[in-house]
Structures are given as C-alpha cells and as structure tokens.
Design a protein around this motif. Structure first.
Motif, PDB file in Angstrom:
ATOM      1  N   ILE A  80       3.527  -6.900  10.178  1.00 26.87           N
ATOM      2  CA  ILE A  80       4.917  -6.450   9.760  1.00 26.87           C
ATOM      3  C   ILE A  80       4.926  -5.523   8.637  1.00 26.87           C
ATOM      4  CG2 ILE A  80       7.192  -7.230   8.748  1.00 26.87           C
ATOM      5  CD1 ILE A  80       6.388  -9.895  10.012  1.00 26.87           C
ATOM      6  N   HIS A  81       5.598  -4.577   8.755  1.00 24.82           N
ATOM      7  CA  HIS A  81       5.570  -3.377   7.809  1.00 24.82           C
ATOM      8  C   HIS A  81       6.994  -3.116   7.055  1.00 24.82           C
ATOM      9  CE1 HIS A  81       1.215  -1.977   8.461  1.00 24.82           C
ATOM     10  NE2 HIS A  81       1.631  -2.535   9.813  1.00 24.82           N
ATOM     11  N   PHE A  82       7.229  -2.765   5.956  1.00 24.02           N
ATOM     12  CA  PHE A  82       8.357  -2.348   5.520  1.00 24.02           C
ATOM     13  C   PHE A  82       8.063  -1.026   4.455  1.00 24.02           C
ATOM     14  CE2 PHE A  82      11.846  -2.074   2.808  1.00 24.02           C
ATOM     15  CZ  PHE A  82      12.974  -1.686   3.546  1.00 24.02           C
ATOM     16  N   SER A  83       8.894  -0.139   4.736  1.00 25.33           N
ATOM     17  CA  SER A  83       8.520   0.936   3.829  1.00 25.33           C
ATOM     18  C   SER A  83      10.170   1.923   3.819  1.00 25.33           C
ATOM     19  CB  SER A  83       7.639   2.022   4.307  1.00 25.33           C
ATOM     20  OG  SER A  83       8.121   2.808   5.291  1.00 25.33           O
ATOM     21  N   GLN A  84      10.485   2.443   2.733  1.00 25.38           N
ATOM     22  CA  GLN A  84      11.709   3.374   2.621  1.00 25.38           C
ATOM     23  C   GLN A  84      11.788   4.109   3.710  1.00 25.38           C
ATOM     24  OE1 GLN A  84      14.354   2.641   0.693  1.00 25.38           O
ATOM     25  NE2 GLN A  84      13.352   0.693  -0.213  1.00 25.38           N
ATOM     26  N   LYS A  85      10.616   4.879   3.954  1.00 31.07           N
ATOM     27  CA  LYS A  85      10.530   6.021   4.750  1.00 31.07           C
ATOM     28  C   LYS A  85      11.079   5.575   6.194  1.00 31.07           C
ATOM     29  CE  LYS A  85       8.080  10.198   6.181  1.00 31.07           C
ATOM     30  NZ  LYS A  85       6.721  11.010   5.843  1.00 31.07           N
ATOM     31  N   TYR A  86      10.064   4.520   6.844  1.00 35.16           N
ATOM     32  CA  TYR A  86      10.278   4.104   8.279  1.00 35.16           C
ATOM     33  C   TYR A  86      11.117   2.863   8.360  1.00 35.16           C
ATOM     34  CZ  TYR A  86       6.634   7.696   8.602  1.00 35.16           C
ATOM     35  OH  TYR A  86       5.621   8.707   8.629  1.00 35.16           O
ATOM     36  N   GLY A  87      11.349   2.080   7.261  1.00 36.98           N
ATOM     37  CA  GLY A  87      11.913   0.932   7.431  1.00 36.98           C
ATOM     38  C   GLY A  87      11.325  -0.373   7.893  1.00 36.98           C
ATOM     39  N   PHE A 133       0.975  -1.220   0.008  1.00 41.25           N
ATOM     40  CA  PHE A 133       0.073   0.045  -0.185  1.00 41.25           C
ATOM     41  C   PHE A 133       0.867   1.263  -0.014  1.00 41.25           C
ATOM     42  CE2 PHE A 133      -2.049  -3.391   2.487  1.00 41.25           C
ATOM     43  CZ  PHE A 133      -3.411  -3.541   1.620  1.00 41.25           C
ATOM     44  N   THR A 134       0.584   2.101  -0.983  1.00 40.77           N
ATOM     45  CA  THR A 134       1.381   3.264  -1.169  1.00 40.77           C
ATOM     46  C   THR A 134       2.982   3.159  -0.809  1.00 40.77           C
ATOM     47  OG1 THR A 134       0.767   3.977   0.990  1.00 40.77           O
ATOM     48  CG2 THR A 134      -0.587   4.786  -0.837  1.00 40.77           C
ATOM     49  N   GLY A 135       3.588   2.154  -1.443  1.00 38.56           N
ATOM     50  CA  GLY A 135       5.086   1.835  -1.093  1.00 38.56           C
ATOM     51  C   GLY A 135       5.222   1.291   0.184  1.00 38.56           C
ATOM     52  N   GLU A 136       4.191   0.807   0.952  1.00 34.88           N
ATOM     53  CA  GLU A 136       4.504  -0.052   2.147  1.00 34.88           C
ATOM     54  C   GLU A 136       4.022  -1.451   1.888  1.00 34.88           C
ATOM     55  OE1 GLU A 136       2.850   0.464   6.670  1.00 34.88           O
ATOM     56  OE2 GLU A 136       3.877   2.409   5.736  1.00 34.88           O
ATOM     57  N   ALA A 137       5.183  -2.465   2.218  1.00 36.02           N
ATOM     58  CA  ALA A 137       4.637  -3.659   2.091  1.00 36.02           C
ATOM     59  C   ALA A 137       4.411  -3.986   3.601  1.00 36.02           C
ATOM     60  CB  ALA A 137       6.146  -4.492   2.029  1.00 36.02           C
TER      61      ALA A 137
END
Length: 193
Positions: A156-163, A136-140
């Motif tokens: 579990i979330h992964f994003s470029q912004k928050y890691g 969703f919007t670049g967040e796995a």
C-alpha cells in the motif's frame, strides 16, 4: 548483577526483531490493484525483474463500467515504457514518469508486526505474514510479505502525487518462465522489422 541480567535480556529481545527481508528478485504472479475512491480496479499478470528493473504487465482495467486491456513493458534502466492497446493493437512508446519501486519490502522499512493466517496448530495450514512500513520521499508505504521466504502479499502506497495505491499479489512463482517477455512487443517494432 541485576543490571547485567537486564542488559542481556534487552539485547536478546531486540535481537529477535525481524529486519527487512529480501524478496525474490525475479518472479511472476497475479496482481490486483485498486483505488476505491476512483472506482478503479486493475487485474494483472506480472513478470517482475528487480535486478534489471523491468516489468511486463498484461492488464485488464475497470474504471466504473468501462473495461480496457493492455500489454505493458516497463524498462526502468532505459526509461522506456511500451503500451499496446489490445483492442486497437496500437503501440505507444513513452518515457517513465516515476522511479522504479521494489515490489517486496522496501530497503530501510521498519518492522511493524507478525501474524499467522490459517490454522497455526496444523502443519502446512497457515502462513506467517510480516508487516513493514516506511515513509520515503513523501510516500507512505506499508508492505506485507510471507515468512520466511519474503514473497510479497500486499503493498500500500500513498503520496500526494499519485494518491492511494493498493496492490495484492497471489499465485507468485519464483523466476521468469520466458525471458523474451522483456523484449518490446512486436506491435511496437517499425514496419518490416
């Protein structure tokens, strides 16, 4: 005739695939958040209200060998966050830097599978866990919930912004025991209030 039977079988099988369930909208429980790459661990008491988009968090944070304790109130609809440092009793009021994120299955998630943990053949000695995922919007996102009640177990979330962010939930109970948990902490009130 064969084609008709085949179509009926395909329809019956696809009708059995679980769709995202709805987690309880208000609950209290415990949460452990970790980021192994940062040697970060956070233990929380969490009061969660999805309907009004608000959270009250009593948290103990360990980064390396340092330990900090905070009382946090997040009011997404007001775009405000109140943070009280338990050591200093100082309050910091700030705006929220990220959108509200559901703690259960995120709408639009895809069913990934089902497992039974425990002794499946013995009544009341196991729990069925459903896995969902999405991007969703670049967040796995990957989420585990209980079945049939859809209590959150792990997100579990992964994003470029928050890691990388991993949250595991336990001792979850439906409802909010004290609605005043969503009032700003008294340390954040102006003097004489």
């Amino acid at each position: 005739m064969f084609v008709a039977v085949f179509c009926l079988l395909v329809a019956a099988v696809s009708a059995q695939v679980p769709v995202p369930c709805s987690s309880p909208p208000q609950w209290e429980g415990r949460e452990i958040r970790v980021d192994p790459s940062q040697k970060y661990e956070e233990k929380r008491f969490l009061a969660y209200d999805e309907t009004m988009q608000r959270e009250r968090i009593m948290t103990e944070i360990e980064i390396g060998s340092e330990k900090e304790i905070y009382d946090i109130l997040i009011l997404h609809r007001e775009n405000k966050m109140y943070i009280v440092d338990f050591k200093t009793k100082k309050c910091n009021i700030t705006t929220i830097s990220r959108p509200f994120r559901p703690r259960g299955v995120i709408p639009g998630s895809k069913f990934e599978g089902e497992v039974v943990i425990g002794a499946a053949a013995i009544p009341n000695e196991s729990v069925t866990v459903l896995a969902f995922s999405g991007n969703f919007t670049g967040e796995a996102y990957t989420g585990l919930v209980s079945s049939p009640d859809c209590f959150p177990i792990q997100n579990i979330h992964f994003s470029q912004k928050y890691g990388f962010e991993q949250s595991t939930y336990y001792d979850v109970k439906v409802g909010i025991t004290d609605p005043e948990l969503f009032l700003p902490p008294r340390e954040c009130n102006p003097p004489g209030y």
